[in-house]
Scaffold this active site. Structure first.
Site, PDB file in Angstrom:
ATOM      1  CB  VAL A   1      -0.927   0.015   1.246  1.00  0.00           C
ATOM      2  CG1 VAL A   1      -1.665   1.340   1.339  1.00  0.00           C
ATOM      3  CG2 VAL A   1      -1.913  -1.134   1.175  1.00  0.00           C
TER       4      VAL A   1
ATOM      5  N   GLY B   1       4.103   4.102   3.462  1.00  0.00           N
ATOM      6  CA  GLY B   1       3.698   2.893   2.756  1.00  0.00           C
ATOM      7  C   GLY B   1       3.725   1.725   3.713  1.00  0.00           C
ATOM      8  CE  LYS B   2       3.976  -1.697   8.513  1.00  0.00           C
ATOM      9  NZ  LYS B   2       4.863  -0.971   9.450  1.00  0.00           N
ATOM     10  N   GLY B   3       3.650  -2.931   3.599  1.00  0.00           N
ATOM     11  CA  GLY B   3       3.417  -4.149   2.841  1.00  0.00           C
ATOM     12  C   GLY B   3       2.967  -5.256   3.775  1.00  0.00           C
TER      13      GLY B   3
END
Ligand code: NAD
Length: 461
Positions: free
Chosen positions: A70, A115-117
């Site tokens: 994201v 962001g992040k995953g």
């Protein structure tokens, strides 16, 4: 958790809309329109990337593992945030964590967006070879959107330097000849990682507490004495206390053990770490626990604290063994939360006795509990402020990779604490000067910064 972040962001925007000294160039309808745009921008991600990683397992079967990246907002720089490896990962959680990263980076003046995953798996259920393949697939599937100037992942729950090393190597193979050291942070030192990265979050967590109760208080005693704030009275009570501050730490992993050691070694404040806990147990000693011996024990026992008299004897530590949740309800001055989210909530908030709570974990205090505690003058040092040490040292790692010049551990800690000090010096005077909790002050600061940048970039029409 989603609604909590969105709610505080929206409250901050509502307050700023009324404050005509903020962005004075925006008036009337144009102002309303701009704030509506801001609400929309900050509550939704720029991009949501989702895929299913097709992986052939060692037993011959093929699985398709859901994976996310994201990209919430990049107004301040490339997207930045960890990749969580956990079976409970879901789209909403990753979106929320990505938006928290946008706010955290804005708060600490780190030139990144958020962001992040996430990969939906239990890493313990896969062999090393399978995990390697999963990491490579993640980079293959998302390589177009990643990169040192686009989006820079890091470790999160369930991932670490091993995974970052594998991912960076895959990125390098896919993009030969391009700069790759800054494509992932949290790598091993031999692969371009930064010294001090492992300790960074725990050190930063302890520092925020020490700075508030010692350095800032020493400089601003008169200002605090003249303040009407309940929080200022709470801080001054500790300052006047003749006995050492008692500390309990929930979670004794990377963050909790380092924060506990910092407290144990602290030369600035009179402290006693009287309790620590982990997933199995709470250990209590009213005279103070021997933290270095406990760290030595955990390093030899898969990260777990002693759970029996025999193990306490092996660790050479004197303590009473209690239930794991007892740590939350002890009669201590300060409680560090460094385990999981949602630890203090609506049903147990009334049992908390600590007057200062430090959030090493993300969102360990729910919004209902936060409001209840804040109304009583309890100072909650929020995650967004306290646990940013990891991303700050990730930024230093990224800079070192670009410059191909590496800093000593001492330089890293100096730069880390300088950055956190600057944030504290910006936020604390406002916090002690108004009735809002520290979390709200942090959010307002981040939202102001993001709003100003977006306005000046012409994004608010
Ligand atoms: P870790 O896995 O190293 O340690 C977690 C600790 O919590 C362990 O001691 C574990 O036994 C304990 N624990 C697990 N379940 C528990 C329970 N139900 N009750 C009490 N204790 C329990 O993790 P970490 O890296 O120390 O991270 C801790 C928290 O901080 C996580 O929420 C993480 O997302 C957050 N965080 C970590 C970093 C970082 O750089 N490591 C940065 C920001 C936020």
């Amino acid at each position: 958790m989603i609604s909590q972040t969105r709610m505080i962001v929206q409250d901050s925007l509502d307050a700023l809309l009324e404050d005509t000294a903020f962005l004075p160039g925006l008036e009337g309808e144009a102002r309303k329109q701009a704030f509506t745009s801001l609400g929309a921008i900050l509550s939704t991600p720029n991009h949501l990337h989702k895929s299913f990683l097709r992986v052939a397992l060692e037993n011959g079967s093929v699985v398709r593992i859901p994976a996310f990246r994201v990209q919430h907002n990049n107004a301040l720089g490339p997207y930045k945030g960890g990749i969580r490896f956990h079976e409970s990962v879901n789209e909403d959680e990753v979106i929320n964590l990505a938006s928290l990263m946008t706010l955290k980076n804005a708060l600490h003046d780190v030139p990144y967006g958020g962001g992040k995953g996430g990969i939906v798996l239990d890493p313990r259920a896969y062999s090393e070879k399978e995990l390697h393949l999963i990491c490579k697939k993640y980079v293959q599937y998302f390589s177009d959107i990643l990169g040192p100037d686009k989006d820079i992942p890091a470790p999160d729950m369930g991932s670490g330097e091993r995974e970052m090393d594998w991912m960076m190597a895959e990125y390098k193979s896919i993009r030969p000849g391009q700069a790759y050291k800054g494509s992932f942070t949290g790598k091993s030192v031999i692969n371009g990682g930064s010294l001090g990265r492992r300790e960074a979050t725990g050190k930063g967590v302890y520092f925020t507490f020490r700075y508030l109760l010692h350095d800032f208080l020493q400089k601003q005693r008169e200002f605090l004495s003249n303040s009407e704030s309940l929080f200022a009275k709470n801080a001054l009570d500790y300052d006047n206390s003749a006995s050492p501050l008692t500390i309990a730490v929930q979670g004794f992993g990377n963050v909790g053990s380092v924060a506990a050691l910092e407290a144990y070694q602290c030369q600035h404040l009179q402290n006693k770490v009287v309790a620590v806990s982990d997933r199995n147990v709470t250990l209590f000693n009213a005279d103070g626990l021997d933290i270095p011996s406990l760290i030595k024990f955990t390093s030899l026992h898969g990260g777990d604290l002693p759970t029996t008299e025999l193990e306490l004897a092996e660790a050479n530590v004197k303590a009473v063994i209690q239930n794991r949740s007892d740590v939350l309800y002890l009669d201590v001055d300060v409680l560090f939360l460094a385990a999981l989210e949602d630890q203090i909530h609506d049903t147990n908030k009334g049992k908390i006795k600590a007057r200062i709570i430090v959030e090493g974990a993300n969102a360990p205090v729910t919004s209902e509990a936060d409001e209840y505690l804040s109304n009583k003058g309890v100072i909650v040092i929020p995650d967004i402020l306290a646990n940013a040490g990891g991303v700050i040292v990730s930024y230093l790692e990224w800079m070192q990779g670009r410059e191909t010049q590496f800093y000593s551990e001492e330089q890293v800690y100096r730069l880390l604490l300088e950055k956190m000090k600057n944030t504290m010096d910006t936020i604390l005077p406002a916090f002690f000067g108004d009735p809002h909790p520290l979390r709200q002050n942090c959010y307002i600061h981040s939202v102001m910064k993001l709003s100003t940048v977006l306005y000046r970039q012409g994004k608010l029409y």
